[in-house]
Write an enzyme that holds these catalytic residues in place. Structure first.
Site, PDB file in Angstrom:
ATOM      1  N   ASP A  56       0.848  -1.195   0.000  1.00 36.48           N
ATOM      2  CA  ASP A  56       0.000   0.000   0.000  1.00 36.48           C
ATOM      3  C   ASP A  56       0.883   1.244   0.000  1.00 36.48           C
ATOM      4  OD1 ASP A  56      -2.970   0.829   0.405  1.00 36.48           O
ATOM      5  OD2 ASP A  56      -1.846   2.111   1.793  1.00 36.48           O
ATOM      6  N   ASP A  58      -0.165   4.430   1.246  1.00 35.48           N
ATOM      7  CA  ASP A  58      -0.344   5.397   2.350  1.00 35.48           C
ATOM      8  C   ASP A  58      -0.546   4.762   3.713  1.00 35.48           C
ATOM      9  OD1 ASP A  58      -3.879   6.257   1.714  1.00 35.48           O
ATOM     10  OD2 ASP A  58      -2.870   4.386   2.268  1.00 35.48           O
ATOM     11  N   ASP A 140     -12.143 -15.470  15.493  1.00 34.69           N
ATOM     12  CA  ASP A 140     -12.203 -16.819  16.065  1.00 34.69           C
ATOM     13  C   ASP A 140     -11.661 -17.856  15.080  1.00 34.69           C
ATOM     14  OD1 ASP A 140     -15.909 -16.946  15.966  1.00 34.69           O
ATOM     15  OD2 ASP A 140     -14.438 -16.493  14.409  1.00 34.69           O
ATOM     16  N   HIS A 144      -8.440 -20.092  15.609  1.00 33.32           N
ATOM     17  CA  HIS A 144      -8.657 -21.538  15.423  1.00 33.32           C
ATOM     18  C   HIS A 144      -7.558 -22.137  14.546  1.00 33.32           C
ATOM     19  CE1 HIS A 144     -11.395 -25.154  14.734  1.00 33.32           C
ATOM     20  NE2 HIS A 144     -10.504 -25.262  13.748  1.00 33.32           N
ATOM     21  N   GLU A 145      -7.335 -21.496  13.396  1.00 32.16           N
ATOM     22  CA  GLU A 145      -6.373 -22.058  12.433  1.00 32.16           C
ATOM     23  C   GLU A 145      -4.953 -22.037  12.970  1.00 32.16           C
ATOM     24  OE1 GLU A 145      -9.428 -22.901   9.725  1.00 32.16           O
ATOM     25  OE2 GLU A 145      -7.517 -23.727  10.316  1.00 32.16           O
ATOM     26  N   HIS A 148      -4.179 -24.756  15.334  1.00 33.91           N
ATOM     27  CA  HIS A 148      -3.822 -26.052  14.729  1.00 33.91           C
ATOM     28  C   HIS A 148      -2.301 -26.161  14.595  1.00 33.91           C
ATOM     29  CE1 HIS A 148      -7.593 -27.996  13.956  1.00 33.91           C
ATOM     30  NE2 HIS A 148      -8.050 -27.050  13.147  1.00 33.91           N
ATOM     31  N   TYR A 159      -5.483 -36.236  13.744  1.00 33.05           N
ATOM     32  CA  TYR A 159      -6.692 -35.543  13.279  1.00 33.05           C
ATOM     33  C   TYR A 159      -7.795 -36.504  12.838  1.00 33.05           C
ATOM     34  CZ  TYR A 159      -9.160 -31.376  11.525  1.00 33.05           C
ATOM     35  OH  TYR A 159     -10.040 -30.349  11.334  1.00 33.05           O
ATOM     36  N   GLU A 168      -9.641 -30.413  17.406  1.00 38.83           N
ATOM     37  CA  GLU A 168     -10.605 -29.407  16.966  1.00 38.83           C
ATOM     38  C   GLU A 168     -11.063 -28.515  18.113  1.00 38.83           C
ATOM     39  OE1 GLU A 168     -12.331 -27.982  14.372  1.00 38.83           O
ATOM     40  OE2 GLU A 168     -10.441 -28.704  13.524  1.00 38.83           O
ATOM     41  N   GLU A 179     -10.528 -14.158  20.115  1.00 38.59           N
ATOM     42  CA  GLU A 179     -11.623 -13.211  19.842  1.00 38.59           C
ATOM     43  C   GLU A 179     -11.945 -12.424  21.100  1.00 38.59           C
ATOM     44  OE1 GLU A 179     -15.416 -14.351  17.441  1.00 38.59           O
ATOM     45  OE2 GLU A 179     -15.925 -14.574  19.562  1.00 38.59           O
ATOM     46  N   GLU A 191     -19.687 -17.002  13.922  1.00 35.70           N
ATOM     47  CA  GLU A 191     -20.957 -16.258  13.903  1.00 35.70           C
ATOM     48  C   GLU A 191     -20.902 -15.081  12.920  1.00 35.70           C
ATOM     49  OE1 GLU A 191     -18.950 -16.399  16.488  1.00 35.70           O
ATOM     50  OE2 GLU A 191     -18.315 -14.316  16.776  1.00 35.70           O
ATOM     51  N   THR A 195     -23.700 -17.988   7.157  1.00 35.91           N
ATOM     52  CA  THR A 195     -25.069 -17.645   6.720  1.00 35.91           C
ATOM     53  C   THR A 195     -25.440 -16.208   7.067  1.00 35.91           C
ATOM     54  OG1 THR A 195     -25.956 -18.506   8.790  1.00 35.91           O
ATOM     55  CG2 THR A 195     -25.862 -20.024   6.897  1.00 35.91           C
ATOM     56  N   ASP A 201     -26.976 -17.510  14.263  1.00 41.06           N
ATOM     57  CA  ASP A 201     -26.440 -18.877  14.156  1.00 41.06           C
ATOM     58  C   ASP A 201     -24.924 -18.829  14.027  1.00 41.06           C
ATOM     59  OD1 ASP A 201     -26.878 -19.741  10.627  1.00 41.06           O
ATOM     60  OD2 ASP A 201     -26.117 -17.943  11.611  1.00 41.06           O
ATOM     61  N   ASP A 227     -16.388 -36.947   8.363  1.00 40.94           N
ATOM     62  CA  ASP A 227     -15.659 -35.846   9.033  1.00 40.94           C
ATOM     63  C   ASP A 227     -14.481 -36.376   9.838  1.00 40.94           C
ATOM     64  OD1 ASP A 227     -15.136 -33.182   9.968  1.00 40.94           O
ATOM     65  OD2 ASP A 227     -16.476 -33.502  11.691  1.00 40.94           O
ATOM     66  N   HIS A 232     -15.223 -32.412  13.804  1.00 38.25           N
ATOM     67  CA  HIS A 232     -15.913 -31.134  13.987  1.00 38.25           C
ATOM     68  C   HIS A 232     -17.260 -31.320  14.681  1.00 38.25           C
ATOM     69  CE1 HIS A 232     -13.219 -30.122  10.538  1.00 38.25           C
ATOM     70  NE2 HIS A 232     -13.051 -29.038  11.250  1.00 38.25           N
TER      71      HIS A 232
HETATM   72  O1  0DB Z   1      -9.653 -25.786  10.400  1.00 40.84           O
HETATM   73  C1  0DB Z   1     -10.646 -26.517  10.321  1.00 40.84           C
HETATM   74  O2  0DB Z   1     -10.984 -27.311  11.245  1.00 40.84           O
HETATM   75  C2  0DB Z   1     -11.490 -26.510   9.065  1.00 40.84           C
HETATM   76  C3  0DB Z   1     -10.567 -27.012   7.938  1.00 40.84           C
HETATM   77  C4  0DB Z   1     -11.348 -27.768   6.916  1.00 40.84           C
HETATM   78  C5  0DB Z   1     -10.470 -28.231   5.798  1.00 40.84           C
HETATM   79  C6  0DB Z   1      -9.545 -29.228   6.057  1.00 40.84           C
HETATM   80  C7  0DB Z   1      -8.726 -29.623   5.000  1.00 40.84           C
HETATM   81  C8  0DB Z   1      -8.848 -29.040   3.742  1.00 40.84           C
HETATM   82  C9  0DB Z   1      -9.776 -28.051   3.548  1.00 40.84           C
HETATM   83  C10 0DB Z   1     -10.591 -27.626   4.577  1.00 40.84           C
HETATM   84  C11 0DB Z   1     -11.996 -25.101   8.739  1.00 40.84           C
HETATM   85  C12 0DB Z   1     -13.075 -24.556   9.674  1.00 40.84           C
HETATM   86  C13 0DB Z   1     -14.172 -25.557   9.942  1.00 40.84           C
HETATM   87  O3  0DB Z   1     -14.585 -25.762  11.056  1.00 40.84           O
HETATM   88  N1  0DB Z   1     -14.674 -26.182   8.881  1.00 40.84           N
HETATM   89  C14 0DB Z   1     -15.699 -27.195   9.040  1.00 40.84           C
HETATM   90  C15 0DB Z   1     -17.097 -26.612   8.737  1.00 40.84           C
HETATM   91  C16 0DB Z   1     -17.207 -26.164   7.309  1.00 40.84           C
HETATM   92  C17 0DB Z   1     -16.746 -24.974   6.816  1.00 40.84           C
HETATM   93  N2  0DB Z   1     -16.994 -24.887   5.511  1.00 40.84           N
HETATM   94  C18 0DB Z   1     -17.603 -26.036   5.092  1.00 40.84           C
HETATM   95  C19 0DB Z   1     -18.049 -26.425   3.842  1.00 40.84           C
HETATM   96  C20 0DB Z   1     -18.629 -27.667   3.712  1.00 40.84           C
HETATM   97  C21 0DB Z   1     -18.779 -28.524   4.847  1.00 40.84           C
HETATM   98  C22 0DB Z   1     -18.351 -28.136   6.103  1.00 40.84           C
HETATM   99  C23 0DB Z   1     -17.753 -26.885   6.201  1.00 40.84           C
HETATM  100  C24 0DB Z   1     -15.407 -28.349   8.121  1.00 40.84           C
HETATM  101  O4  0DB Z   1     -14.535 -28.196   7.242  1.00 40.84           O
HETATM  102  O5  0DB Z   1     -16.061 -29.398   8.337  1.00 40.84           O
HETATM  103  C25 0DB Z   1     -12.483 -24.083  11.004  1.00 40.84           C
HETATM  104  C26 0DB Z   1     -13.184 -22.792  11.393  1.00 40.84           C
HETATM  105  C27 0DB Z   1     -14.069 -22.378  10.224  1.00 40.84           C
HETATM  106  C28 0DB Z   1     -13.644 -23.289   9.069  1.00 40.84           C
HETATM  107 CA    CA Z   2     -17.051 -16.096  17.952  1.00 39.43          CA
HETATM  108 ZN    ZN Z   3     -10.034 -26.943  12.880  1.00 39.65          ZN
END
Ligand code: 0DB
Ligand code: CA
Ligand code: ZN
Length: 319
Positions: A56, A58, A140, A144-145, A148, A159, A168, A179, A191, A195, A201, A227, A232
């Site tokens: 950037d 400025d 958040d 979260h990421e 990991h 995992y 998870e 957060e 949140e 959606t 939600d 899953d 998750h």
């Molecule tokens: O880090 C994680 O645990 C999730 C990583 C998922 C992933 C793993 C490997 C390759 C690609 C994507 C991502 C997040 C997650 O909880 N994902 C869930 C819910 C979700 C997000 N987008 C989706 C699309 C379709 C189905 C489920 C989901 C999942 O992948 O299950 C964490 C916070 C928000 C997204």
């Molecule tokens: Ca939150």
């Molecule tokens: Zn995760």
């Protein structure tokens, strides 16, 4: 390339206007923070490879809307900044490896990509399709990421199945703590991104996991293969343990009550369990034991904190 640390103004999507550390090199500002291990944020331009560090002129970044591609970069960068600060100020840990690990945050990954992920060295965020997800760069999710990465470098929780659900849950726990460190916090994951047309939600709910279809008690665990064995989904059990330990309350399935000890102490117990006691194959029973050992170390074997930790696991069906 190291330049001069500068303080930029970031106009974020989800956190208003924030102060970020940037890098001034030959008259150009880069989205790189040399005060936090050199963490930097790149724009993938809606492709799944490549990307370049945001620059950037400025040092005022984004416009608080997706109309400007920098906005999501601000959120990701700020999320990494708060996560670094949280682990350093709360536990004296400098980066996810304790040795200043350089984190890369990549935004605008893919085309309307409805997810985010940690790949061992970087966080990667999609923009979402605008209906199921807005850009997934909320605080958040960033916490979260990055957690990991912390888990990988400490307990290494495998995992899948219960160790994966614990993995998870640690990411959900510390994602909400990051957060919370920003001044506003809740026990919801995603949140702000999930959606947009539906208020109230979230992807997951730690105070009432069942609100998003996840178990709040071991007797309700998912035993299928989806899953990765429900990582998750069954995370809801440990998420509920943390919530009850931090806030106090009654588990809806068992009806058992827990006396809360507050977020900071609950987080300290779970952090010590993760970084000192847990191993790759640890299941929920092992996490119970690890958190009891941690509570004993930190507060004493007959402390209120120790007893509340035992109560919380028992309330969620893990003896
Ligand atoms: O880090 C994680 O645990 C999730 C990583 C998922 C992933 C793993 C490997 C390759 C690609 C994507 C991502 C997040 C997650 O909880 N994902 C869930 C819910 C979700 C997000 N987008 C989706 C699309 C379709 C189905 C489920 C989901 C999942 O992948 O299950 C964490 C916070 C928000 C997204
Ligand atoms: Ca939150
Ligand atoms: Zn995760």
């Amino acid at each position: 390339m190291d330049g001069v640390n500068a303080t930029g103004t970031g106009k974020s999507l989800y956190s208003g206007n924030v102060s970020i550390t940037t890098d001034l090199v030959s008259g150009v500002y880069y989205l790189r923070d040399n005060s936090r291990g050199g963490m930097y944020t790149t724009n993938m331009n809606n492709r799944t490879t490549g990307g370049s560090t945001f620059t950037d002129a400025d040092n005022v970044w984004g416009t608080n809307t997706t109309a400007n591609v920098q906005s999501a970069g601000v959120d990701a960068h700020y999320g990494a900044q708060l996560t670094w600060d949280y682990y350093l100020s709360s536990f004296g840990r400098r980066g996810i490896d304790g040795n200043g690990f350089r984190v890369l945050s990549r935004v605008h990954y893919g085309n309307r990509y409805n997810n985010a992920f940690w790949n061992g060295s970087s966080m990667t965020y999609g923009d979402g399709d605008g209906t199921t997800f807005r850009p997934l760069v909320s605080l958040d999710v960033a916490g979260h990421e990055i957690t990991h990465g912390l888990t990988e470098k400490t307990a290494g929780l495998i995992y899948s199945n219960e160790s994966g659900a614990a993995n998870e849950s640690f990411s959900d726990i510390f994602g909400t703590m990051v957060e919370y460190s920003s001044g506003t916090g809740d026990y919801l994951i995603g949140e702000d991104i999930y959606t947009p047309a539906t208020a109230g939600d979230a992807l997951r709910n730690m105070s009432n996991p069942a609100a998003e279809g996840d178990p709040d008690h071991y007797s309700k665990r998912y035993t299928g293969t989806g899953d990765n064995g429900g990582v998750h989904i069954n995370s809801g059990i440990q998420n509920q343990v943390f919530y009850l330990l931090a806030q106090g309350g009654t588990n809806r399935t068992s009806g058992l009550a827990v006396t809360g000890i507050g977020r900071p102490k609950a987080a300290a117990i779970f952090y010590r369990a993760l970084t000192v006691y847990l191993t790759p194959s640890s299941n929920f029973k092992a996490v119970r034991t690890a958190t009891l050992n941690a509570a004993r170390d930190l507060y004493g074997a007959s402390s209120a904190e120790y007893n509340a930790t035992a109560q919380a696991w028992t309330a969620c069906g893990v003896q």
